[in-house]
Write a protein that holds these residues in place. Structure first.
Motif, PDB file in Angstrom:
ATOM      1  N   MET A   1       0.840  -1.204   0.000  1.00 58.90           N
ATOM      2  CA  MET A   1       0.000   0.000   0.000  1.00 58.90           C
ATOM      3  C   MET A   1       0.865   1.240   0.000  1.00 58.90           C
ATOM      4  N   ALA A   2       0.481   2.241  -0.810  1.00 61.60           N
ATOM      5  CA  ALA A   2       1.189   3.520  -0.831  1.00 61.60           C
ATOM      6  C   ALA A   2       0.606   4.415   0.253  1.00 61.60           C
ATOM      7  N   TYR A   3       1.450   4.837   1.191  1.00 60.21           N
ATOM      8  CA  TYR A   3       1.002   5.679   2.295  1.00 60.21           C
ATOM      9  C   TYR A   3       1.169   7.149   1.945  1.00 60.21           C
ATOM     10  N   GLU A   4       0.234   7.965   2.408  1.00 67.90           N
ATOM     11  CA  GLU A   4       0.267   9.400   2.130  1.00 67.90           C
ATOM     12  C   GLU A   4       0.781  10.215   3.315  1.00 67.90           C
ATOM     13  N   HIS A   5       0.372   9.855   4.530  1.00 68.20           N
ATOM     14  CA  HIS A   5       0.677  10.685   5.693  1.00 68.20           C
ATOM     15  C   HIS A   5       1.559   9.987   6.719  1.00 68.20           C
ATOM     16  N   ILE A   6       2.134   8.843   6.357  1.00 64.41           N
ATOM     17  CA  ILE A   6       3.101   8.178   7.227  1.00 64.41           C
ATOM     18  C   ILE A   6       4.245   7.628   6.384  1.00 64.41           C
ATOM     19  N   LEU A   7       5.329   7.268   7.072  1.00 69.80           N
ATOM     20  CA  LEU A   7       6.408   6.486   6.477  1.00 69.80           C
ATOM     21  C   LEU A   7       6.420   5.136   7.188  1.00 69.80           C
ATOM     22  N   TYR A   8       6.772   4.086   6.448  1.00 70.91           N
ATOM     23  CA  TYR A   8       6.782   2.743   7.041  1.00 70.91           C
ATOM     24  C   TYR A   8       8.022   2.006   6.578  1.00 70.91           C
ATOM     25  N   GLU A   9       8.760   1.445   7.555  1.00 70.42           N
ATOM     26  CA  GLU A   9       9.941   0.661   7.205  1.00 70.42           C
ATOM     27  C   GLU A   9      10.151  -0.434   8.240  1.00 70.42           C
ATOM     28  N   VAL A  10      10.822  -1.491   7.812  1.00 67.54           N
ATOM     29  CA  VAL A  10      11.161  -2.603   8.694  1.00 67.54           C
ATOM     30  C   VAL A  10      12.652  -2.850   8.603  1.00 67.54           C
ATOM     31  N   SER A  11      13.308  -2.893   9.758  1.00 73.63           N
ATOM     32  CA  SER A  11      14.750  -3.146   9.803  1.00 73.63           C
ATOM     33  C   SER A  11      15.070  -3.803  11.137  1.00 73.63           C
ATOM     34  N   ASP A  12      15.926  -4.825  11.117  1.00 76.24           N
ATOM     35  CA  ASP A  12      16.355  -5.515  12.344  1.00 76.24           C
ATOM     36  C   ASP A  12      15.163  -6.011  13.157  1.00 76.24           C
ATOM     37  N   ARG A  13      14.120  -6.469  12.476  1.00 76.34           N
ATOM     38  CA  ARG A  13      12.908  -7.012  13.090  1.00 76.34           C
ATOM     39  C   ARG A  13      12.120  -5.960  13.875  1.00 76.34           C
ATOM     40  N   ILE A  14      12.359  -4.690  13.540  1.00 78.54           N
ATOM     41  CA  ILE A  14      11.624  -3.584  14.143  1.00 78.54           C
ATOM     42  C   ILE A  14      10.910  -2.822  13.039  1.00 78.54           C
ATOM     43  N   ALA A  15       9.600  -2.673  13.159  1.00 75.16           N
ATOM     44  CA  ALA A  15       8.829  -1.860  12.220  1.00 75.16           C
ATOM     45  C   ALA A  15       8.715  -0.448  12.777  1.00 75.16           C
ATOM     46  N   THR A  16       8.979   0.536  11.932  1.00 74.26           N
ATOM     47  CA  THR A  16       8.858   1.934  12.341  1.00 74.26           C
ATOM     48  C   THR A  16       7.752   2.596  11.536  1.00 74.26           C
ATOM     49  N   ILE A  17       6.779   3.145  12.243  1.00 73.53           N
ATOM     50  CA  ILE A  17       5.687   3.906  11.639  1.00 73.53           C
ATOM     51  C   ILE A  17       5.893   5.360  12.041  1.00 73.53           C
ATOM     52  N   THR A  18       6.125   6.227  11.047  1.00 76.05           N
ATOM     53  CA  THR A  18       6.428   7.631  11.306  1.00 76.05           C
ATOM     54  C   THR A  18       5.311   8.515  10.770  1.00 76.05           C
ATOM     55  N   LEU A  19       4.647   9.240  11.670  1.00 76.34           N
ATOM     56  CA  LEU A  19       3.666  10.237  11.236  1.00 76.34           C
ATOM     57  C   LEU A  19       4.422  11.294  10.449  1.00 76.34           C
ATOM     58  N   ASN A  20       3.968  11.574   9.226  1.00 76.16           N
ATOM     59  CA  ASN A  20       4.821  12.330   8.312  1.00 76.16           C
ATOM     60  C   ASN A  20       4.123  13.558   7.730  1.00 76.16           C
ATOM     61  N   ARG A  21       3.734  14.467   8.618  1.00 75.46           N
ATOM     62  CA  ARG A  21       3.276  15.796   8.198  1.00 75.46           C
ATOM     63  C   ARG A  21       4.044  16.836   9.026  1.00 75.46           C
ATOM     64  N   PRO A  22       5.365  16.862   8.906  1.00 80.20           N
ATOM     65  CA  PRO A  22       6.161  17.706   9.805  1.00 80.20           C
ATOM     66  C   PRO A  22       5.843  19.189   9.691  1.00 80.20           C
ATOM     67  N   ASP A  23       5.376  19.630   8.522  1.00 83.17           N
ATOM     68  CA  ASP A  23       5.031  21.040   8.356  1.00 83.17           C
ATOM     69  C   ASP A  23       3.794  21.425   9.159  1.00 83.17           C
ATOM     70  N   ARG A  24       2.973  20.430   9.549  1.00 83.39           N
ATOM     71  CA  ARG A  24       1.784  20.670  10.369  1.00 83.39           C
ATOM     72  C   ARG A  24       1.913  20.011  11.732  1.00 83.39           C
ATOM     73  N   MET A  25       3.145  19.769  12.191  1.00 87.77           N
ATOM     74  CA  MET A  25       3.417  19.112  13.468  1.00 87.77           C
ATOM     75  C   MET A  25       2.667  17.780  13.569  1.00 87.77           C
ATOM     76  N   ASN A  26       2.574  17.119  12.400  1.00 90.75           N
ATOM     77  CA  ASN A  26       1.943  15.794  12.306  1.00 90.75           C
ATOM     78  C   ASN A  26       0.506  15.797  12.809  1.00 90.75           C
ATOM     79  N   ALA A  27      -0.198  16.894  12.529  1.00 97.65           N
ATOM     80  CA  ALA A  27      -1.610  16.984  12.909  1.00 97.65           C
ATOM     81  C   ALA A  27      -2.386  15.824  12.287  1.00 97.65           C
TER      82      ALA A  27
END
Length: 270
Positions: A1-27
């Motif tokens: 799935m293509a995400y619009e407002h988050i980033l998603y990655e998996v590394s070293d068996r850890i999934a990271t979900i990053t809220l990604n609207r930094p210009d709006r303080m991730n509102a």
């Protein structure tokens, strides 16, 4: 799935979900809600993931709801959101609420709070299992100062984390809470200098991913969330039942073998 407002990655068996609207303080937006829910589901079913980290891009974790969206909010939106499809049909029905699906995820979810954590942002932080925060983070429930009530189950979760009196204070006043106070009342588990937050959070996450049994973590997490609905006798009976399952599992045998052989464990989650 293509995400619009988050980033998603998996590394070293850890999934990271990053809220990604930094210009709006991730509102928070409906798109972000959809993206986070999907990413949590993806993480929960991925055998390559043992720990999930939820964080924000830029200088905030999440400063609350996007006010542009909030101004035009249709009251029926709350009713429609209550009828979301279940996160997993095999899990408790009382966990299938708009944001209350976090306890049904069989993996630890760590909130890495890199800045302002307010309103619905605080709700999501509370639904995570652990909270690591930068020592300059400011918290607020916010709702009462917007003419809103304690939303999305925060009235259930917050007292169980900080106690009834502290929850009443934070919800009624909606005042700003410093990171030092947040640590003192148990709102967060750990404070870190901003420049060390990521390092310390991922060191902890890697320790869980590498050295702790996934099957044990899954059961322990479920036990802790089910206890409020159980008597002591029911909790003991359930623990005894789960102990018998664990004693027959390969993770138990590997845990004992790795200890005796003085080597890192090779847990499989079974």
């Amino acid at each position: 799935m293509a995400y619009e407002h988050i980033l998603y990655e998996v590394s070293d068996r850890i999934a990271t979900i990053t809220l990604n609207r930094p210009d709006r303080m991730n509102a928070w937006t409906p798109v972000m809600e959809r993206d986070v829910r999907h990413a949590m589901e993806a993480s929960s079913t991925d055998d390559n993931v043992r720990v999930i980290v939820l964080t924000g891009a830029g200088r905030a974790f999440c400063a609350g709801a996007d006010m542009d969206a909030l101004k035009g909010l249709d009251p029926d939106d709350v009713r429609r959101a209550s009828n979301l499809p279940p996160f997993d049909m095999n899990r408790r029905p009382d966990w299938q609420t708009r944001y209350g699906y976090y306890p049904s995820i069989r993996k630890p979810v760590i909130a890495m709070l890199n800045g302002a954590t307010a309103g619905i942002g605080l709700v999501h932080a509370l639904y995570c299992d652990l909270r690591f925060a930068a020592d300059n983070t400011v918290f607020t429930t916010a709702f009462a100062r917007r003419g809103l009530i304690a939303e999305h189950g925060i009235s259930w979760m917050l007292p169980r984390i900080v106690g009834h009196a502290n929850a009443m204070d934070l919800l009624l006043s909606a005042r700003r809470v410093s990171s030092e106070e947040a640590l003192r009342i148990g709102l967060v588990n750990r404070l870190c200098p901003p420049e060390k937050l990521r390092e310390d959070t991922y060191a902890y996450a890697r320790d869980l991913a590498d050295l702790v049994s996934p099957s044990a973590m899954a059961v322990i997490k479920r036990q802790l969330y089910e206890v409020p609905f159980q008597t002591l006798a029911e909790a003991m009976i359930e623990a005894n039942r789960e102990m018998m399952v664990a004693l027959n599992g390969s993770d138990f045998r590997e845990g004992v073998a790795s200890f005796m052989e003085k080597r890192p464990p090779r847990f499989t989650g079974r």
